[in-house]
Design a protein around this motif. Structure first.
Motif, PDB file in Angstrom:
ATOM      1  N   MET A   9       0.831  -1.226   0.000  1.00 48.74           N
ATOM      2  CA  MET A   9       0.000   0.000   0.000  1.00 48.74           C
ATOM      3  C   MET A   9       0.865   1.277   0.000  1.00 48.74           C
ATOM      4  SD  MET A   9      -3.276   0.638   0.141  1.00 48.74           S
ATOM      5  CE  MET A   9      -4.370   2.003   0.405  1.00 48.74           C
ATOM      6  N   ILE A  10       1.827   1.358   0.981  1.00 48.93           N
ATOM      7  CA  ILE A  10       2.824   2.437   0.912  1.00 48.93           C
ATOM      8  C   ILE A  10       4.178   1.770   0.718  1.00 48.93           C
ATOM      9  CG2 ILE A  10       3.775   4.506   2.006  1.00 48.93           C
ATOM     10  CD1 ILE A  10       1.436   4.486   3.962  1.00 48.93           C
ATOM     11  N   ASP A  11       4.811   2.041  -0.405  1.00 50.80           N
ATOM     12  CA  ASP A  11       6.111   1.427  -0.695  1.00 50.80           C
ATOM     13  C   ASP A  11       7.206   2.478  -0.796  1.00 50.80           C
ATOM     14  OD1 ASP A  11       5.538  -1.407  -1.055  1.00 50.80           O
ATOM     15  OD2 ASP A  11       4.230  -0.715  -2.677  1.00 50.80           O
ATOM     16  N   PHE A  12       8.211   2.311   0.063  1.00 51.50           N
ATOM     17  CA  PHE A  12       9.385   3.178  -0.009  1.00 51.50           C
ATOM     18  C   PHE A  12      10.470   2.398  -0.727  1.00 51.50           C
ATOM     19  CE2 PHE A  12       7.063   4.379   3.785  1.00 51.50           C
ATOM     20  CZ  PHE A  12       7.117   5.765   3.807  1.00 51.50           C
ATOM     21  N   LYS A  13      11.029   2.981  -1.795  1.00 50.24           N
ATOM     22  CA  LYS A  13      12.114   2.310  -2.517  1.00 50.24           C
ATOM     23  C   LYS A  13      13.343   3.183  -2.505  1.00 50.24           C
ATOM     24  CE  LYS A  13       9.154   0.164  -5.852  1.00 50.24           C
ATOM     25  NZ  LYS A  13       8.695   0.475  -7.201  1.00 50.24           N
ATOM     26  N   ASN A  14      14.341   2.763  -1.753  1.00 54.50           N
ATOM     27  CA  ASN A  14      15.628   3.483  -1.672  1.00 54.50           C
ATOM     28  C   ASN A  14      15.444   4.988  -1.502  1.00 54.50           C
ATOM     29  OD1 ASN A  14      16.005   1.113  -4.012  1.00 54.50           O
ATOM     30  ND2 ASN A  14      17.501   1.102  -2.344  1.00 54.50           N
ATOM     31  N   VAL A  15      14.630   5.355  -0.523  1.00 56.01           N
ATOM     32  CA  VAL A  15      14.296   6.768  -0.353  1.00 56.01           C
ATOM     33  C   VAL A  15      15.365   7.495   0.476  1.00 56.01           C
ATOM     34  CG1 VAL A  15      12.625   8.378   0.634  1.00 56.01           C
ATOM     35  CG2 VAL A  15      11.827   6.336  -0.574  1.00 56.01           C
ATOM     36  N   THR A  16      15.836   8.582  -0.065  1.00 52.07           N
ATOM     37  CA  THR A  16      16.831   9.413   0.625  1.00 52.07           C
ATOM     38  C   THR A  16      16.353  10.855   0.624  1.00 52.07           C
ATOM     39  OG1 THR A  16      18.697   7.967   0.079  1.00 52.07           O
ATOM     40  CG2 THR A  16      19.220  10.276   0.476  1.00 52.07           C
ATOM     41  N   LYS A  17      16.631  11.537   1.738  1.00 52.36           N
ATOM     42  CA  LYS A  17      16.344  12.969   1.794  1.00 52.36           C
ATOM     43  C   LYS A  17      17.567  13.700   2.315  1.00 52.36           C
ATOM     44  CE  LYS A  17      14.157  16.908   2.043  1.00 52.36           C
ATOM     45  NZ  LYS A  17      13.496  17.559   0.895  1.00 52.36           N
ATOM     46  N   ILE A  18      18.030  14.632   1.531  1.00 57.01           N
ATOM     47  CA  ILE A  18      19.148  15.472   1.970  1.00 57.01           C
ATOM     48  C   ILE A  18      18.658  16.920   1.996  1.00 57.01           C
ATOM     49  CG2 ILE A  18      21.508  16.229   1.459  1.00 57.01           C
ATOM     50  CD1 ILE A  18      21.852  13.541  -0.065  1.00 57.01           C
ATOM     51  N   TYR A  19      18.747  17.541   3.171  1.00 58.11           N
ATOM     52  CA  TYR A  19      18.355  18.945   3.295  1.00 58.11           C
ATOM     53  C   TYR A  19      19.546  19.834   2.966  1.00 58.11           C
ATOM     54  CZ  TYR A  19      14.045  17.783   5.910  1.00 58.11           C
ATOM     55  OH  TYR A  19      12.813  17.325   6.309  1.00 58.11           O
ATOM     56  N   GLY A  20      19.303  20.853   2.163  1.00 62.88           N
ATOM     57  CA  GLY A  20      20.314  21.875   1.879  1.00 62.88           C
ATOM     58  C   GLY A  20      21.636  21.313   1.409  1.00 62.88           C
ATOM     59  N   GLY A  21      21.569  20.183   0.685  1.00 64.85           N
ATOM     60  CA  GLY A  21      22.789  19.637   0.116  1.00 64.85           C
ATOM     61  C   GLY A  21      23.733  18.973   1.101  1.00 64.85           C
ATOM     62  N   GLU A  22      23.366  18.975   2.436  1.00 57.40           N
ATOM     63  CA  GLU A  22      24.316  18.336   3.355  1.00 57.40           C
ATOM     64  C   GLU A  22      23.707  17.465   4.458  1.00 57.40           C
ATOM     65  OE1 GLU A  22      26.394  21.226   5.783  1.00 57.40           O
ATOM     66  OE2 GLU A  22      25.302  22.843   4.783  1.00 57.40           O
ATOM     67  N   VAL A  23      22.558  17.845   5.011  1.00 54.90           N
ATOM     68  CA  VAL A  23      22.006  17.037   6.110  1.00 54.90           C
ATOM     69  C   VAL A  23      21.249  15.831   5.547  1.00 54.90           C
ATOM     70  CG1 VAL A  23      20.490  17.007   8.137  1.00 54.90           C
ATOM     71  CG2 VAL A  23      21.731  19.097   7.554  1.00 54.90           C
ATOM     72  N   LYS A  24      21.795  14.638   5.733  1.00 54.29           N
ATOM     73  CA  LYS A  24      21.120  13.440   5.253  1.00 54.29           C
ATOM     74  C   LYS A  24      20.127  12.984   6.325  1.00 54.29           C
ATOM     75  CE  LYS A  24      23.163  10.277   2.294  1.00 54.29           C
ATOM     76  NZ  LYS A  24      24.026   9.143   1.974  1.00 54.29           N
ATOM     77  N   ALA A  25      18.859  13.384   6.164  1.00 56.15           N
ATOM     78  CA  ALA A  25      17.847  13.095   7.185  1.00 56.15           C
ATOM     79  C   ALA A  25      17.295  11.682   7.024  1.00 56.15           C
ATOM     80  CB  ALA A  25      16.718  14.114   7.099  1.00 56.15           C
ATOM     81  N   VAL A  26      17.179  11.228   5.776  1.00 57.40           N
ATOM     82  CA  VAL A  26      16.697   9.872   5.494  1.00 57.40           C
ATOM     83  C   VAL A  26      17.698   9.243   4.527  1.00 57.40           C
ATOM     84  CG1 VAL A  26      14.873   8.554   4.336  1.00 57.40           C
ATOM     85  CG2 VAL A  26      14.253  10.389   5.920  1.00 57.40           C
ATOM     86  N   ASP A  27      18.126   8.041   4.860  1.00 59.08           N
ATOM     87  CA  ASP A  27      19.270   7.460   4.163  1.00 59.08           C
ATOM     88  C   ASP A  27      18.922   6.096   3.551  1.00 59.08           C
ATOM     89  OD1 ASP A  27      21.748   6.679   3.328  1.00 59.08           O
ATOM     90  OD2 ASP A  27      22.696   6.692   5.309  1.00 59.08           O
ATOM     91  N   ASP A  28      18.458   6.103   2.329  1.00 58.00           N
ATOM     92  CA  ASP A  28      18.256   4.881   1.561  1.00 58.00           C
ATOM     93  C   ASP A  28      17.281   3.904   2.238  1.00 58.00           C
ATOM     94  OD1 ASP A  28      18.664   3.207  -0.601  1.00 58.00           O
ATOM     95  OD2 ASP A  28      20.389   2.197   0.302  1.00 58.00           O
ATOM     96  N   ILE A  29      16.076   4.410   2.496  1.00 61.45           N
ATOM     97  CA  ILE A  29      15.090   3.561   3.175  1.00 61.45           C
ATOM     98  C   ILE A  29      14.200   2.799   2.193  1.00 61.45           C
ATOM     99  CG2 ILE A  29      12.916   3.716   4.494  1.00 61.45           C
ATOM    100  CD1 ILE A  29      14.385   5.104   6.615  1.00 61.45           C
ATOM    101  N   THR A  30      14.121   1.496   2.421  1.00 64.46           N
ATOM    102  CA  THR A  30      13.229   0.646   1.645  1.00 64.46           C
ATOM    103  C   THR A  30      12.345  -0.098   2.628  1.00 64.46           C
ATOM    104  OG1 THR A  30      14.834   0.367  -0.148  1.00 64.46           O
ATOM    105  CG2 THR A  30      13.104  -1.299   0.032  1.00 64.46           C
ATOM    106  N   MET A  31      11.048   0.099   2.539  1.00 67.18           N
ATOM    107  CA  MET A  31      10.110  -0.671   3.376  1.00 67.18           C
ATOM    108  C   MET A  31       8.706  -0.577   2.783  1.00 67.18           C
ATOM    109  SD  MET A  31       9.636   1.702   6.821  1.00 67.18           S
ATOM    110  CE  MET A  31       7.910   1.547   7.242  1.00 67.18           C
ATOM    111  N   SER A  32       7.854  -1.540   3.164  1.00 64.62           N
ATOM    112  CA  SER A  32       6.476  -1.523   2.683  1.00 64.62           C
ATOM    113  C   SER A  32       5.505  -1.584   3.836  1.00 64.62           C
ATOM    114  CB  SER A  32       6.203  -2.738   1.796  1.00 64.62           C
ATOM    115  OG  SER A  32       6.930  -2.629   0.614  1.00 64.62           O
ATOM    116  N   VAL A  33       4.427  -0.824   3.701  1.00 62.01           N
ATOM    117  CA  VAL A  33       3.330  -0.901   4.654  1.00 62.01           C
ATOM    118  C   VAL A  33       2.157  -1.522   3.911  1.00 62.01           C
ATOM    119  CG1 VAL A  33       1.807   0.432   6.161  1.00 62.01           C
ATOM    120  CG2 VAL A  33       4.171   1.216   5.771  1.00 62.01           C
ATOM    121  N   ASN A  34       1.676  -2.654   4.378  1.00 66.35           N
ATOM    122  CA  ASN A  34       0.589  -3.333   3.682  1.00 66.35           C
ATOM    123  C   ASN A  34      -0.759  -2.698   3.983  1.00 66.35           C
ATOM    124  OD1 ASN A  34       2.364  -5.291   2.616  1.00 66.35           O
ATOM    125  ND2 ASN A  34       2.268  -6.431   4.549  1.00 66.35           N
TER     126      ASN A  34
END
Ligand SMILES: Nc1ncnc2c1ncn2[C@@H]1O[C@H](COP(=O)(O)OP(=O)(O)O)[C@@H](O)[C@H]1O
Ligand SMILES: [Mg+2]
Length: 323
Positions: free
Chosen positions: A1-26
């Protein structure tokens, strides 16, 4: 239902808040994002409903890439609840609750019916509260309105960011219980942020424990309590592991595992406890010396035997530690 595939979030080019997350919520699952402050829970949640952009990777909701969803469709499909309930102070409770249906152009009758239904669901009288303003309600009531508002258009998915975090502990327990009862009826797919392990164990079908933007373990509460995957997980869960896991069991589970014991004749101090009460509550009643023995009753109030500290201890040794 919610699928995260290798999700990364970097704020302002330097703060890696989310680092390559893969998970599923059924579908229909209640998943907790758990972890210390700053580990990226809120960021992960807010990327699902496009409140934050995704730096890398992809999120799909019901098979559809969130980047390609339009905002109105998204509001209809994804309910969002935050800690500071986000109610508009100058709008009545009814108006606040019906914001999304208003946006969707529902007619008056449909909105009124929906409002009445939701208020019944959260345990507030619709006619009594319809015309009131948020400041006239208690914190717990406001938070319940926040939940009702997020469910207004009956979205299949709910995102909840520490929705009960601002409530005092006793009210919080109550609102959690209520929400679990509602969830049994409505069966939403829920992604719920918390930093409270007790809340996570109590509410979640699964827990995703995060640290510095990465998943340390993604498992059911039972699995995580019994088989922590690494030192970070076992430390986060802490020494009260056994006690915590007690909230996963009810009096009924103990009765099924050990059978019923008849009431001991010489014990004076008894108190009634219903069979669906959690063992954690039962244990704390016994430890707080509220009674020496708890009389187990069904929902008809009929007694079926009794519960003592020894019996709980046996259950822990056999079912909880042994697992
Ligand atoms: N808008 C932002 N700009 C820059 N850094 C941010 C922003 N929002 C969050 N962060 C940083 O990203 C990391 C994760 O934050 P957040 O997702 O809020 O964590 P949590 O909800 O787990 O407390 C933290 O280091 C935080 O300081
Ligand atoms: Mg947060």
């Amino acid at each position: 239902m919610i699928d995260f595939k290798n999700v990364t979030k970097i704020y302002g080019g330097e703060v890696k808040a989310v680092d390559d997350i893969t998970m599923s919520v059924n579908e229909g699952e209640f998943v907790i994002l758990l972890g210390p402050s700053g580990c990226g829970k809120t960021t992960l949640l807010r990327m699902v409903n496009q409140l934050e952009t995704i730096t890398d990777g992809e999120i799909n909701v019901n098979g559809q890439n969130v980047k390609e969803m339009d905002k109105i469709k998204m509001r209809r499909n994804i309910g969002y609840v935050i800690q500071s309930n986000g109610l508009f102070p100058n709008m009545t409770i009814e108006k606040n609750t019906m914001i999304v249906p208003d946006l969707l152009g529902w007619d008056r009758k449909k909105k009124r019916d929906r409002f009445n239904y939701l208020m019944d669901l959260i345990g507030l009288n619709p006619d009594e509260y319809r015309k009131r303003y948020p400041h006239e309600l208690s914190g717990g009531q406001q938070q319940r309105i926040g939940v009702a508002r997020a469910m207004a258009s009956d979205p299949p998915v709910m995102l909840m960011d520490e929705p009960f975090g601002a409530l005092d502990p006793i009210i919080r327990e109550k609102v959690q219980d209520e929400f679990l009862t509602i969830q049994k009826e409505v069966k939403k797919t829920i992604l719920f942020v918390s930093h409270d392990i007790d809340e996570a164990v109590k509410m979640g079908d699964k827990i995703s424990l995060l640290r510095q933007g990465q998943i340390m373990q993604y498992a059911s509460p039972t699995e995580m309590l019994h088989r922590p995957k690494n030192d970070f997980v076992s430390e986060f869960i802490g020494k009260d592991r056994v006690l915590r896991s007690m909230s996963l069991y009810t009096v009924n589970d103990l009765v099924e595992a050990l059978g019923l014991k008849s009431k001991e004749e010489d014990i004076q101090d008894t108190k009634e406890i219903t069979i669906d009460t959690s063992l954690r509550v039962a244990l704390s009643m016994l430890l707080n010396k509220e009674a020496d023995e708890l009389l187990i009753t069904d929902d008809q109030g009929e007694a079926h035997g009794s519960l003592t500290f020894d019996l709980i201890e046996t259950f822990i040794n056999r079912e909880v530690r042994g697992a």
